[in-house]
Design an enzyme around this catalytic site. Structure first.
Site, PDB file in Angstrom:
ATOM      1  N   TRP A 127       0.823  -1.143   0.076  1.00  0.00           N
ATOM      2  CA  TRP A 127       0.061   0.021  -0.017  1.00  0.00           C
ATOM      3  C   TRP A 127       0.857   1.399  -0.171  1.00  0.00           C
ATOM      4  O   TRP A 127       1.547   1.474   0.918  1.00  0.00           O
ATOM      5  CB  TRP A 127      -0.931  -0.002   1.284  1.00  0.00           C
ATOM      6  CG  TRP A 127      -1.983   1.119   1.342  1.00  0.00           C
ATOM      7  CD1 TRP A 127      -2.624   1.757   0.401  1.00  0.00           C
ATOM      8  CD2 TRP A 127      -2.046   1.855   2.478  1.00  0.00           C
ATOM      9  NE1 TRP A 127      -3.246   2.658   1.222  1.00  0.00           N
ATOM     10  CE2 TRP A 127      -3.216   2.704   2.426  1.00  0.00           C
ATOM     11  CE3 TRP A 127      -1.523   1.636   4.026  1.00  0.00           C
ATOM     12  CZ2 TRP A 127      -3.518   3.624   3.228  1.00  0.00           C
ATOM     13  CZ3 TRP A 127      -1.985   2.616   5.037  1.00  0.00           C
ATOM     14  CH2 TRP A 127      -3.086   3.616   4.411  1.00  0.00           C
ATOM     15  N   ASP A 208      -0.578  -5.684   9.112  1.00  0.00           N
ATOM     16  CA  ASP A 208      -1.876  -4.511   8.685  1.00  0.00           C
ATOM     17  C   ASP A 208      -2.968  -5.580   8.108  1.00  0.00           C
ATOM     18  O   ASP A 208      -2.645  -6.092   7.371  1.00  0.00           O
ATOM     19  CB  ASP A 208      -1.047  -3.859   7.710  1.00  0.00           C
ATOM     20  CG  ASP A 208      -2.153  -2.559   7.367  1.00  0.00           C
ATOM     21  OD1 ASP A 208      -3.275  -2.735   7.972  1.00  0.00           O
ATOM     22  OD2 ASP A 208      -1.930  -1.431   6.535  1.00  0.00           O
ATOM     23  N   LYS A 243     -13.621  -1.474   6.211  1.00  0.00           N
ATOM     24  CA  LYS A 243     -14.006  -2.192   5.024  1.00  0.00           C
ATOM     25  C   LYS A 243     -15.151  -3.182   5.544  1.00  0.00           C
ATOM     26  O   LYS A 243     -16.217  -3.252   5.177  1.00  0.00           O
ATOM     27  CB  LYS A 243     -12.975  -3.058   4.364  1.00  0.00           C
ATOM     28  CG  LYS A 243     -11.959  -1.973   3.402  1.00  0.00           C
ATOM     29  CD  LYS A 243     -10.951  -1.126   4.261  1.00  0.00           C
ATOM     30  CE  LYS A 243     -10.249  -0.356   3.173  1.00  0.00           C
ATOM     31  NZ  LYS A 243      -9.355   0.688   3.978  1.00  0.00           N
TER      32      LYS A 243
END
Length: 394
Positions: A127, A208, A243
């Site tokens: 990311w 993460d 999410k």
């Protein structure tokens, strides 16, 4: 003073979103933005969130601060969701943060405080904000091979070889599931091998996890995190609720410090409280309160889990449809990896020039490295994307 400021580089994804908005073509497809969308192109409020908000509106009597690390009940609920009893609660320190990004930032601040000379090893690719924040905080970043551009899977041998260059005290940043941007994930055997490598070299894992429930299921997506937490002397876990609870704008995250030394928990907990105080003092509570209510109420939790499973299966269906359509058009199975990837994203593995060609010719908007958001598709747009991919010569 302000005249000394310099123009900062634009965020590529935000810039892409702006281009999409300005494109007049009705047939354009947005595969760049990193949020879940349903078949109607909407990021919905989940049913359980709506129900919890209504209940909270009726019952909440104060908007006063909760605490520097947030409500302990939120930490307890999230720890149970993510770790599922893999580690004793007394070995875990936790703090609520403004979103998963806030948890990542606090973890990097923690690394800088605990070991200023530590390097952070990140997957190639990862990311983009991981590297951006590390650079800003002033931590040296080292990449390890991860994505195999031939198979579009994990280059595990390259990953292991590159991690052998890490030294004691270095940090290895891993994606808990649904790797962003590639969609290619480690399997359980590979997780165990990476844990052995880290333990052998005295490396500190940081995980993460932003998409639990979007890949193979709530429990299945947590396998790697649980193995690491139970199998290493200490680790950090940065989690996001954006999410899987659909509460992007509520900025709801959690940072955990896990240690096999129970005596360290008090110090670790105090450190997280200190870091929160220096950065934003009290974390936001609204989203965390909703998550806590859902996870601690059998009916709300069941409805949330059911809707999350519908979301997961919907994305898997789109993946399979796209892989099948590409096989039909190309006469080969070279795009079969799309059905094997998990989560919202897949890395198509093509060049920025061909990505630009698809944008220019067909209004297909994906990030320049060819990351595409599968959730940006629906049954009607899959054939359009597949034809654009083949026409571009991918």
């Amino acid at each position: 003073m302000f005249e000394t400021l310099k123009t900062q580089p634009a965020d590529k994804i935000l810039a892409l979103m702006q281009k999409f908005r300005e494109d007049p073509r009705e047939s354009k497809i947005d595969l760049g933005v990193g949020v879940y969308k349903n078949a109607q192109g909407v990021t919905p409020v989940m049913r359980a969130i709506k129900a919890a908000e209504h209940k909270l509106w009726e019952e909440q009597t104060s908007k006063s601060y909760v605490g520097l690390v947030g409500d302990p009940a939120y930490s307890d609920a999230m720890i149970k969701l993510i770790l599922g009893g893999a580690v004793e609660r007394g070995n875990i320190a936790a703090a609520a943060t403004p979103g998963g990004t806030g948890a990542v930032r606090q973890a990097f601040e923690l690394i800088k405080m605990a070991n200023p000379s530590a390097r952070v090893f990140v997957s190639d690719p990862t990311w983009p904000n991981h590297i951006s924040i590390l650079d800003y905080v002033g931590i040296e970043t080292v990449t390890y091979r991860y994505f195999d551009r031939e198979t579009r899977g994990v280059n595990f041998d390259g990953m292991v070889e590159d991690l052998k260059t890490a030294v004691k005290g270095d940090v290895v940043l891993l994606h808990g599931c649904c790797h962003n941007p590639t969609g290619a994930n480690l399997n359980e055997v590979q997780w165990k091998e990476i844990i052995a490598q880290m333990n052998e070299r005295g490396l500190v894992p940081m995980i993460d996890i932003a998409y639990q429930g979007f890949g193979d299921g709530l429990e299945e997506d947590a396998v790697g995190v649980r193995l690491v937490a139970a199998g290493t002397p200490e680790c950090m876990i940065a989690a996001s609720c954006s999410k899987n609870f659909g509460i992007y704008r509520e900025r709801t995250g959690l940072l955990m410090m896990v240690s096999n030394d129970t005596a360290a928990q008090k110090l670790n907990q105090g450190t997280l409280a200190f870091l929160n105080r220096q950065n934003f003092s009290f974390p936001p509570d609204h989203g965390a309160r909703l998550v806590t209510m859902i996870l601690n109420d059998d009916a709300l939790r069941a409805d949330w889990a059911a809707e999350l499973e519908e979301t997961r299966l919907g994305m898997l269906g789109l993946r399979q449809q796209l892989a099948d359509e590409l096989q039909r058009l190309s006469g080969s199975n070279r795009f079969g990896f799309l059905a094997q990837h998990r989560g919202m994203f897949s890395l198509l593995g093509t060049s920025p020039d061909l990505v630009e060609k698809m944008r220019s010719d067909d209004g297909i908007y994906m990030v320049g490295d060819s990351r595409m958001n599968i959730a940006g598709l629906n049954a009607d747009t899959v054939p359009i994307l597949a034809k654009a991919i083949i026409d571009a010569g991918v």
